[in-house]
Motif scaffolding. Sequence first.
Motif, mmCIF file in Angstrom:
data_model
loop_
_atom_site.group_PDB
_atom_site.id
_atom_site.type_symbol
_atom_site.label_atom_id
_atom_site.label_comp_id
_atom_site.label_asym_id
_atom_site.label_seq_id
_atom_site.Cartn_x
_atom_site.Cartn_y
_atom_site.Cartn_z
ATOM 1 N N PHE A 159 -2.754 -3.463 2.185
ATOM 2 C CA PHE A 159 -3.286 -2.110 1.881
ATOM 3 C C PHE A 159 -4.056 -1.956 0.507
ATOM 4 O O PHE A 159 -5.087 -1.810 0.307
ATOM 5 C CB PHE A 159 -2.174 -1.123 1.957
ATOM 6 C CG PHE A 159 -2.803 0.325 1.763
ATOM 7 C CD1 PHE A 159 -2.930 1.263 2.825
ATOM 8 C CD2 PHE A 159 -3.449 0.773 0.419
ATOM 9 C CE1 PHE A 159 -3.330 2.336 2.611
ATOM 10 C CE2 PHE A 159 -3.726 2.050 0.383
ATOM 11 C CZ PHE A 159 -3.835 2.939 1.223
ATOM 12 N N ILE A 160 -3.275 -2.745 -0.498
ATOM 13 C CA ILE A 160 -4.015 -2.786 -1.753
ATOM 14 C C ILE A 160 -5.164 -3.785 -1.733
ATOM 15 O O ILE A 160 -6.029 -3.383 -2.523
ATOM 16 C CB ILE A 160 -2.810 -3.292 -2.837
ATOM 17 C CG1 ILE A 160 -1.448 -2.365 -2.840
ATOM 18 C CG2 ILE A 160 -3.366 -3.597 -4.188
ATOM 19 C CD1 ILE A 160 -1.763 -1.137 -3.448
ATOM 20 N N ALA A 167 -5.862 1.387 -3.882
ATOM 21 C CA ALA A 167 -4.520 2.023 -3.601
ATOM 22 C C ALA A 167 -4.817 3.542 -3.239
ATOM 23 O O ALA A 167 -6.317 3.587 -2.855
ATOM 24 C CB ALA A 167 -3.681 2.268 -4.994
ATOM 25 N N GLY A 168 -3.804 4.434 -3.103
ATOM 26 C CA GLY A 168 -4.374 5.672 -2.643
ATOM 27 C C GLY A 168 -3.689 5.877 -1.103
ATOM 28 O O GLY A 168 -2.502 5.409 -0.851
ATOM 29 N N GLN A 227 -0.016 4.774 -4.837
ATOM 30 C CA GLN A 227 0.336 5.068 -3.576
ATOM 31 C C GLN A 227 -0.380 3.983 -2.633
ATOM 32 O O GLN A 227 -1.454 3.523 -3.030
ATOM 33 C CB GLN A 227 -0.004 6.476 -2.966
ATOM 34 C CG GLN A 227 0.513 7.499 -3.835
ATOM 35 C CD GLN A 227 1.758 7.882 -3.593
ATOM 36 O OE1 GLN A 227 2.431 7.409 -2.847
ATOM 37 N NE2 GLN A 227 2.622 8.352 -4.504
ATOM 38 N N ALA A 228 0.397 3.900 -1.359
ATOM 39 C CA ALA A 228 0.080 3.134 -0.354
ATOM 40 C C ALA A 228 0.288 3.623 0.831
ATOM 41 O O ALA A 228 1.138 3.018 1.505
ATOM 42 C CB ALA A 228 0.384 1.516 -0.543
ATOM 43 N N LEU A 229 -0.080 4.754 1.160
ATOM 44 C CA LEU A 229 0.416 5.747 2.251
ATOM 45 C C LEU A 229 -0.713 5.547 3.258
ATOM 46 O O LEU A 229 -1.832 5.492 3.190
ATOM 47 C CB LEU A 229 0.357 7.084 1.824
ATOM 48 C CG LEU A 229 1.468 7.471 0.800
ATOM 49 C CD1 LEU A 229 1.666 8.884 0.594
ATOM 50 C CD2 LEU A 229 2.888 6.903 1.492
ATOM 51 N N THR A 230 -0.201 5.267 4.546
ATOM 52 C CA THR A 230 -1.027 5.517 5.839
ATOM 53 C C THR A 230 -0.562 6.365 6.576
ATOM 54 O O THR A 230 0.710 6.511 6.839
ATOM 55 C CB THR A 230 -1.363 4.220 6.306
ATOM 56 O OG1 THR A 230 0.106 3.821 6.962
ATOM 57 C CG2 THR A 230 -1.984 3.247 5.507
ATOM 58 N N GLY A 231 -1.467 7.065 7.330
ATOM 59 C CA GLY A 231 -0.980 8.055 8.236
ATOM 60 C C GLY A 231 -1.917 8.235 9.405
ATOM 61 O O GLY A 231 -3.153 7.775 9.343
#
Lengths: 181, 707
Positions: free
Chosen positions: B34-35, B40-41, B193-197
């Motif tokens: 992800f990074i 990030a984010g 952050q390293a959020l996925t949805g």
Amino acid sequence: MYNRRMARYVLRVNGQDREVDAEPGDSLLSVLRYDFGLTGSRYGCGEGQCGACSVLLDGNAARSCVTRVGSVGGKSIVTIEGLAAGTSGSRDAGSHHLPGLHPVQQAFLETEAFQCGYCTSGMIMATVGLLKTNPNPSEQDIARLMDRSVCRCGTYPRIVKAVRLAAERMRATNAVAGGPR
Amino acid sequence: MTAPSSPSYPSPEIERYELSEPRRYVFELERRDFIRLFGAGLVVAVAAADALAQESGRARPQGRGDTPDLAAWIHIDENGRAHVNTGKVEIGQNIRTSLSQTVADELRVPVAFVTLVMADTDKTPFDMGTFGSMTTPRMAPVLAKAAATAREMLIDLAASRLHVDRSALFARDGQVVASNGLALGYAELAKGQALTGTIASPPLDAPAAWKIRGTAVPKVDGRDFVTGRHQYAADVTLPGLVYGRIVRPDAFGASLAAVDDARAKAIPGVSVVRDGDFLGVVAPTERAAARAANAVQARWNTQPGQPSSETVYDYFKKNAEGRAQTPAIESIQVPSGARTFEASYRIPYIAHTPLEPRAAVAVWEGDKLTVWTGTQRPFGVRTELAEAFHIPEERVRVIVPDMGSGYGGKHTGDAAIEAARLAKAAGKPVKLVWTRAEEFTWAYFRPAGVIDIKSAVDANGRIVAWAFDNWNSGGAGLQTPYDVPAKAQVFHSTKSPLRQGSYRALAATANNYAREMHMDEMARALGIDAVEFRNRHLKDDRLRAVLAAVGQKIGWPKPSADGRALGIACGTEKAGYVATAAEVSRPSASSGFKLERVVIAFECGAIVNPDGLKNQVEGSVVQGLGGALFEAIDFADGRVRNPTMEQYRVPRFKDVPVIDTILIDRKDIPSAGAGESSMICVAPAIGSAVRAFGKLDTALPVRLLSA
């Protein structure tokens, strides 16, 4: 054998002298795009029929695709890249009122007189040339004088508006400055 | 067969494209990936089968192993900016702006905070292609949901940071704001952050609550066009770039018999590439490439006896393909005593004539091929390239810079394949830009066709039978919107002597032309007003509404001056409803006619960008003038006889009449696409108006027969 007619030309482009090796019959558009990297002038037809390649030669709109390099020596060439003298190049995405645009560019931007934008450089250069000879064109004048410039997306009504808006502003500016020169 | 060799070319109808299977797209991200990918984010992915809403993806742990087919994703970076990745292409139809509006609106950020990454097969998810007016009805809603999901994720993050219940928070202007006045910017929330949805079912704004959608947001990169800074495919440069040209056959279907390339090879730095019937040159400069191509002496074996623009209509009827179908005209039952009307309309091939000709820059790096090209189907062109060079699709990258238009004419990868072939031979990156003459000859055309109609009307002026046969031009718009008890409508697929394919509005233009001209003919013969006659047979209120709006605006049925005439037509296509009226004059008895005014009313549900829509609708009218008034490919013996802008006339400034555009905004109806359907009634509006002056040729363009 094919280099026999090659010659070195010095062209005055956007205020700078630039050298190119070319044959006299080579198109100015080809030199602008491929030798000088000025890709804002577009290739549309190569026949002088669509106007996407229009530039200013000594202030007059000309179709660079049918203009021979051998015929432009000593003339001042202005392309879309050189139209707005002193363009800072800085970008402010939030604002559409930006410094550094020629009034014709500003008018096209504000009226959004384009869709795909491929004709836009040429339309703007044709407009600058038109307003030099006719600072207050009617809609009929614009249609007549711009008829050899093609917008395939069909934004002609908006282009007419943009030309009128630019003309109005340039007349106002010239009036303040003491009349057209 | 007349199409050049290599890939299979698309058929004209969109329904056939929809059969193609999207490839599976693997998307599982470890934090480090992800990074690496995003910085990030947070990222919200849009599954292709999004309609089957998945569970809430908020802060979902990684490694679930699901591999959804992605349609798009949105990444909120550490600066609080949104990056939207979509395989859609900007052709001039303004979706870079309208999709930005959609995301900005749901995300509660200014439009300037949204950047679209479009049409790069290594960076954007699979997309079937940009055609069929599908971006607004399909892509915009899923991006709206993705943006709203991202917004809700940001609210969740803020709730946990502020230790308050999320119900006390709302998003506004790039911040999550609490009722006590505390606020956290998206940048701050996304940091680290390293959020996925994947999108859930977030609350979406009703159109009445739109703040950015529904407004005339200026084109997001408009400045790049007025400064000439925008780079189309032909403007891309690479270190070591060399230039290609193709040596074209003498005629369609010709095969290469012999080549003498001595003169071409005498030009310094020139090489000649021959592969079967493929013949091209590579040179160090663009001008040398043009000279070299002219210097190649090639002899071609041509095929005699090919149909011409005069004989092609008979050819269609004798060359049906696929399952033979009984013509509607033969199968329809006409009630006894009804008055019948029969007519046959001919539709010529026309050329898209995008002002930007096909162009490509291709580079091989090891066994990986990258091509910049203008196409409406970046992933389709990737497949074509993979097939042409027998390599896996993973080794092909297609990048589409925002295009100098397409109008349906750039679905194929011709220039991409040619440039890649030359680049492979040269061992260097190659740029290939088609000439206008190549564009007129070696692209593909809007299909020509023959349309036969037979109808019957009873004593009360009701249409009681309707038979409609379309040979070759296509099935779009085949179905009549009028209420008729007995009808048969058949599209007959036939061989085509010219390469043909998609075109703005597809066959809906041809079918609506024939149908509406026939409606007009019946109304005239029966002495019934043309609007009244249509209304008798129309149940659809949306169609009646546009027809009424146009009639009122143009002053139907009375022209604005003596000696002028009005015509009117209506139709529906791709969930857009359109009516068009035209006023024509006859400057002198011998001079044909002059188009004075066009009024168009268009309704496509809730309007996303009123100024962009007006621009599209006006542009459709102007483009529609071409097919209505002048455009037709003239061909014989496998050659196009009018392959120049001088000979093939497209609409110009002086051709444009006064155009009045009425846009009906239906906030209660989902938005449909609008780049195409507004053109379908231009030709019949003009044609039916001109009928007041005399009998017309049954072929487009509209032409008065001399008495």
